[in-house]
Write a protein that holds these residues in place. Structure first.
Motif: not given
Length: 788
Positions: A44, A47-48, A50-53, A71
């Protein structure tokens, strides 16, 4: 380590640092590469990211923490599971900085509670740069491991003390941090450190200026973050503190030190209502003994004796050798008076813990609370490791007290006179040698043979008659006072019972006027205390005249003794003043006389002051004895006796009750032996023949001149009693000299005494003491030339 010698010239860390989550991201990616997969939390997080570079920035702006609050909570879940997040005190900070950006709820509770005082333990006031020093130490530990393959074991340096202002309970937390999410980089060429340089740094751990000079930090950069946990080490720290306290002198005796011990025990057991008590106890044939005011027990020794502790939970704990716990004293069936007293002191829950040292009971620890079931056996298990330290402390303190008490006894009571200390030291040394060699041993007999005795006494004339008269006067006054009370109430409201009380008072008065016999005083006081004083509250309801009579009665009653104590006090004060004067002068002159030739001296107070002197070669260690010293001491005794008679006569004028004194000296020319009696801790004459000397001493004070009813001892006169004719001639020469020196009147009386029980043929000389200026006793004795 002692931080008062810390050397650090800077206040801030000299290296670059930045907040970054990259070390965690890299760590997770490496784990996934090695293992092929991650747990749910790790997946998780990746993945987080990747979503929030923005989270993967090498220099994450700490000002964006609030924007990415949710986050970051997910990221920190790698270090704090949901349970840990709820239960632990945790915080995450930028590298080696005070910028905390993530907190557990309990951390916020800790620092948000105004009733809690949070402070660093280590030298918080003494050294302001300690925090910087600690951060540098941690930084160097990471650098040395990463770049120089050198492990620097440092344990933990940050310790926090948390004090609850409401109950003063204390908790301790050490600060542990996770350093796996810190990346270290170095710009330029890395300095080389030789093994000698590394060891020199390690050997100077407090000289951080030297470390910074040897390995500068300005080219290093730390990026990442540091999760911290506050680990509760209260039990370890409090127990350590308790052990340190108990090893100090007077840790149990001094009240301030004891209060600190009590507070530490409260913190250790987390019981703010806990009370601590310590009593030095011993067991003698299965019975409790030795309570003392030196110790801080729940109950005062003024109210309870050793006997009162027998058959109680205290003795039970001592006999069983195990703690005794009473959950609720108020529920005890048939509680004894000790348990009732504990309840009166507010103790409902109590544990008695026996303290043993080398299998010997030395005392007990009391743990008490005003709440039932507050103290449990689980609490007792917590303190089990410090029980032996308490035992050692109480044993050591008992021994120290014993030494001090013995020193006081030696100084005040002269049980072991300085002139014979050498003999006791030799005997003790011999005993110790025998014990060391394993021989059967006991204290050897201490005997001084062939010593010459001198006995003298200054006695108060008719002291028993005066004492009885003062008792009579006080009793009559008290009866008059209480009679006035009953008369006043009878005048207001006549009742036959009051007439009966007046009759009883008059009956006692008539008896007392005839003389006070054994039991009279107690009968009178019991009558007043039990038959009349309890009626005072009722009497006072009869108006102001009765109240005035009662107030007058109470005004004349000694508050401590609850009786009229006027003439008796005058008598005791007068007797005490005479005895104090005699004792002080005798001690002062005796100290001077010891310089002539060492001798054993003892005095004891009765209704006057008596003294014994023994002189001889066996007492004088390594000194040759000659009879000239005996003659000198006899003359000294005569001079001192004359001076004491003079002082007593002068003193008489200022006494509350004027009293006459008499002087008496017994002469015994035959040497005898004295033996130290271990049971009585005193010297006594040794041998059946010498016992006659002691018998004579006890009976001569009431000796009468033969053929008359006149007592030999008379006020203002000195009587000297002999058993041999040759002794009279010697003392006659002394008296002739002292008459010429102005000590005595120019008339020497010679008398034969009536036979006493078991004592026959005693002769006496009597001389009248002459008033005049005091002489220097020792100078007079030295000026006199006596021939052998």
């Amino acid at each position: 380590m002692k931080l008062d010698r810390l050397k650090l010239s800077i206040e801030e860390v000299p290296f670059k640092k930045s907040l970054s989550f990259v070390p965690l991201i890299k760590k997770l990616k490496e784990q996934k590469k090695i293992n092929g997969s991650l747990d749910i939390q790790g997946e998780s997080i990746l993945k987080l990211v990747e979503e929030k570079p923005e989270l993967a920035s090498a220099d994450f702006d700490v000002n964006d923490v609030d924007r990415f609050k949710d986050e970051i909570h997910i990221l920190m879940g790698y270090f704090f599971t949901p349970v840990q997040y709820r239960e632990e005190i945790g915080v995450v900070a930028t590298p080696f900085d005070d910028q905390n950006f993530y907190f557990t709820p309990k951390y916020l509770e800790l620092y948000g509670n105004e009733n809690l005082i949070v402070e660093m333990v280590e030298q918080k006031e003494q050294d302001k740069c300690f925090k910087t020093f600690s951060m540098l130490f941690y930084a160097y530990s990471m650098i040395l491991k990463r770049y120089y393959n050198f492990e620097l074991g440092i344990g933990y340096l940050f310790m926090y003390k948390v004090t609850d202002k409401l109950n003063e309970l204390v908790k301790y937390y050490k600060l542990e941090f996770e350093k796996s999410c810190i990346d270290i980089t170095y710009s330029g060429k890395l300095p080389k450190l030789s093994e000698e340089q590394l060891h020199k740094m390690i050997n100077n751990p407090l000289d951080m200026d030297f470390w910074l000079e040897t390995l500068p930090l300005d080219k290093f950069k730390f990026s990442g973050f540091l999760p911290f946990r506050y680990v509760d080490v209260s039990q370890i720290e409090v127990i350590s503190s308790l052990k340190s306290q108990l090893l100090e002198k007077s840790s149990i005796i001094k009240r301030n030190n004891f209060n600190q011990l009590e507070q530490n025990i409260r913190s250790l057991l987390e019981l703010p209502n806990l009370k601590l008590g310590i009593i030095a106890f011993g067991m003698n044939e299965g019975n409790v003994e030795n309570p003392s005011d030196f110790w801080h027990g729940f109950l005062s020794v003024d109210r309870f004796s050793c006997e009162d502790y027998r058959g109680t939970i205290y003795e039970e704990a001592g006999i069983q050798g195990m703690p005794v716990l009473i959950n609720d004293l108020s529920k005890r069936e048939n509680p004894n008076k000790l348990e009732l007293a504990l309840l009166d002191e507010g103790i409902r829950n109590i544990a008695i813990v026996p303290l043993y040292n080398e299998n010997e009971l030395v005392g007990v620890m009391e743990l008490g609370s005003n709440k039932a079931y507050d103290i449990t056996f689980s609490n007792l298990r917590v303190i089990k490791d410090i029980i032996p330290v308490f035992s050692i402390a109480i044993q050591r303190t008992s021994e120290e007290l014993q030494n001090r008490i013995e020193a006081i006894i030696k100084e005040e009571c002269t049980a072991i006179h300085p002139s014979v200390e050498w003999r006791f030291a030799r005997a003790a040394s011999n005993l110790l040698l025998k014990k060391e060699s394993g021989e059967p041993s006991q204290m050897e007999e201490i005997v001084f043979p062939n010593v010459y005795p001198l006995y003298g006494a200054i006695d108060v004339r008719h002291s028993s008659v005066i004492r009885n008269q003062t008792i009579q006067d006080d009793l009559l006054e008290q009866l008059d006072l209480v009679r006035n009370v009953v008369l006043s109430v009878n005048e207001v409201k006549a009742m036959p019972i009051y007439d009966q009380l007046i009759y009883k008072i008059d009956y006692f008065k008539d008896g007392i006027k005839k003389g006070v016999s054994s039991g009279d005083e107690m009968n009178v006081l019991n009558f007043i205390r039990h038959d009349i004083e309890p009626l005072f509250p009722h009497f006072e309801e009869n108006g102001p005249l009765v109240k005035t009579a009662i107030q007058n009665y109470k005004k004349n009653i000694d508050p401590d003794l609850n009786l009229v104590y006027k003439r008796r006090k005058d008598f005791e004060d007068s007797l005490g003043i005479i005895n104090d004067c005699v004792t002080t002068y005798l001690e002062k002159e005796e100290e001077k006389a010891q310089t002539m030739f060492p001798h054993y001296f003892e005095k004891y107070r009765t209704d006057g002051v008596e003294h014994n002197i023994y002189i001889g070669e066996s007492i004088a260690n390594n000194l040759n004895f000659d009879r000239i010293y005996l003659k000198n001491l006899r003359l000294w005794q005569l001079i001192v006796s004359a001076e004491l008679a003079r002082k007593a006569e002068v003193l008489k004028r200022s006494l509350p009750i004027p009293m006459d004194t008499t002087g008496l000296i017994l002469v015994h020319s035959q040497p005898l032996a004295i033996r130290f009696r271990q049971d009585e801790k005193k010297f006594d004459v040794d041998g059946a023949y010498n016992i006659r000397y002691e018998i004579v001493k006890k009976r001569i004070d009431k000796a009468k001149i033969k053929g008359t009813n006149e007592r030999l001892t008379q006020p203002g006169m000195l009587a000297i009693i002999f058993s041999q004719e040759k002794e009279i001639a010697e003392y006659q020469r002394y008296l002739e000299y002292l008459i010429s020196a102005g000590y005595f009147e120019d008339q020497i009386e010679y008398h034969t005494l009536e036979d006493l029980q078991g004592v026959y043929g005693l002769r006496a000389i009597r001389v009248k003491v002459k008033g005049g200026k005091e002489k220097d006793v020792l100078k007079l004795a030295e000026d006199l030339k006596i021939e052998n």
